[in-house]
Design a protein around this motif. Structure first.
Motif, mmCIF file in Angstrom:
data_model
loop_
_atom_site.group_PDB
_atom_site.id
_atom_site.type_symbol
_atom_site.label_atom_id
_atom_site.label_comp_id
_atom_site.label_asym_id
_atom_site.label_seq_id
_atom_site.Cartn_x
_atom_site.Cartn_y
_atom_site.Cartn_z
ATOM 1 N N ARG A 18 0.853 -1.184 0.000
ATOM 2 C CA ARG A 18 0.000 0.000 0.000
ATOM 3 C C ARG A 18 0.892 1.237 0.000
ATOM 4 O O ARG A 18 2.094 1.141 0.239
ATOM 5 N N GLY A 19 0.309 2.363 -0.298
ATOM 6 C CA GLY A 19 1.030 3.617 -0.221
ATOM 7 C C GLY A 19 0.556 4.391 0.988
ATOM 8 O O GLY A 19 -0.618 4.341 1.347
ATOM 9 N N ASP A 20 1.473 5.085 1.625
ATOM 10 C CA ASP A 20 1.115 5.921 2.766
ATOM 11 C C ASP A 20 2.234 6.927 2.973
ATOM 12 O O ASP A 20 3.352 6.724 2.498
ATOM 13 N N ARG A 21 1.926 7.984 3.676
ATOM 14 C CA ARG A 21 2.977 8.938 4.031
ATOM 15 C C ARG A 21 3.842 8.317 5.119
ATOM 16 O O ARG A 21 3.351 7.624 6.000
ATOM 17 N N VAL A 22 5.139 8.585 5.057
ATOM 18 C CA VAL A 22 6.071 7.937 5.978
ATOM 19 C C VAL A 22 5.727 8.251 7.436
ATOM 20 O O VAL A 22 5.851 7.390 8.302
ATOM 21 N N GLN A 23 5.264 9.448 7.731
ATOM 22 C CA GLN A 23 4.966 9.798 9.116
ATOM 23 C C GLN A 23 3.624 9.238 9.583
ATOM 24 O O GLN A 23 3.277 9.368 10.752
ATOM 25 N N ASN A 24 2.869 8.599 8.689
ATOM 26 C CA ASN A 24 1.583 8.003 9.058
ATOM 27 C C ASN A 24 1.672 6.492 9.260
ATOM 28 O O ASN A 24 0.642 5.840 9.405
ATOM 29 N N LEU A 25 2.861 5.930 9.229
ATOM 30 C CA LEU A 25 2.986 4.489 9.372
ATOM 31 C C LEU A 25 2.409 4.030 10.702
ATOM 32 O O LEU A 25 2.525 4.713 11.716
ATOM 33 N N ARG A 26 1.779 2.871 10.686
ATOM 34 C CA ARG A 26 1.120 2.334 11.872
ATOM 35 C C ARG A 26 2.147 1.625 12.761
ATOM 36 O O ARG A 26 3.165 1.128 12.276
ATOM 37 N N PRO A 27 1.866 1.524 14.060
ATOM 38 C CA PRO A 27 2.778 0.782 14.946
ATOM 39 C C PRO A 27 3.030 -0.648 14.455
ATOM 40 O O PRO A 27 4.146 -1.145 14.563
ATOM 41 N N TRP A 28 2.007 -1.304 13.875
ATOM 42 C CA TRP A 28 2.196 -2.663 13.356
ATOM 43 C C TRP A 28 3.285 -2.673 12.286
ATOM 44 O O TRP A 28 4.125 -3.558 12.251
ATOM 45 N N ASP A 29 3.255 -1.656 11.400
ATOM 46 C CA ASP A 29 4.265 -1.585 10.336
ATOM 47 C C ASP A 29 5.660 -1.477 10.931
ATOM 48 O O ASP A 29 6.589 -2.167 10.518
ATOM 49 N N LEU A 30 5.803 -0.586 11.903
ATOM 50 C CA LEU A 30 7.119 -0.357 12.494
ATOM 51 C C LEU A 30 7.594 -1.559 13.302
ATOM 52 O O LEU A 30 8.779 -1.885 13.299
ATOM 53 N N MET A 31 6.671 -2.248 13.967
ATOM 54 C CA MET A 31 7.049 -3.438 14.722
ATOM 55 C C MET A 31 7.566 -4.518 13.771
ATOM 56 O O MET A 31 8.590 -5.142 14.026
#
Length: 182
Positions: A125-138
């Motif tokens: 998916r596309g998203d702004r880098v500062q909008n990444l979800r905690p799940w993504d970062l984990m």
């Protein structure tokens, strides 16, 4: 199909078991002009997401991709040869690279037969880098439960170093969930 991983990403992917998932984040080379969440198929992720034709992911869900990383080739006195990988090089291997003047090669020029990690694209998916979800970062190895703030800063620092200070521009990124194969 290939994605190029940084050394830390390759180390993290290597620590996963078959079937585990990891997220990689790549800024889009061409930023869309519309300010909407981006996903190639909104039915897969819920009603609040709008499909956007401006977002064209590198590879579709289900694609098998090779994960290239920093590497080196060795040959011994008997003519045997193989590959070394910077992500799991021992201190001795790192020292030998310096002593003998060889060098680590970029992931971008890794030959197909040197690829040791393969993944299946689960979601993109596309998203702004500062909008990444905690799940993504984990799942990108940037978030440890209970250490949210510090790890966000670590991710921001890594992102700025890897992508030449783009964090403040808050670019749209391709957010890819990979399932480890092998």
């Amino acid at each position: 199909y290939y994605y190029n991983l940084g050394t830390q990403q390759a180390k993290h992917f290597g620590s996963l078991k078959t079937g585990d998932k990891m997220v990689i984040v790549l800024p889009l080379s061409k930023q869309p002009e519309v300010d909407l969440p981006l996903h190639p198929n909104p039915k897969q992720i819920g009603l609040n997401t709008v499909a956007n034709p401006a977002f064209n992911p590198s590879y579709p869900p289900g694609a098998r991709v090779g994960l290239r990383e920093a590497w080196g080739k060795w040959t011994d006195d008997d003519g045997n040869s193989g590959y070394n990988y910077k992500a799991n090089a021992s201190e001795e291997e790192l020292l030998l690279v310096k002593i003998y003047g060889s060098r680590w090669r970029s992931a971008q020029c890794m030959p197909h037969d040197a690829i040791r990690y393969w993944g299946i694209v689960e979601d993109v998916r596309g998203d702004r880098v500062q909008n990444l979800r905690p799940w993504d970062l984990m799942h990108a190895d940037w978030l440890i439960p209970g250490h949210y703030g510090g790890r966000i800063y670590a991710f921001e620092t890594w992102f700025n170093r890897r992508y030449k200070g783009k964090w403040e521009q808050n670019p749209y990124c391709e957010v890819v969930t990979l399932r480890k194969e092998n």
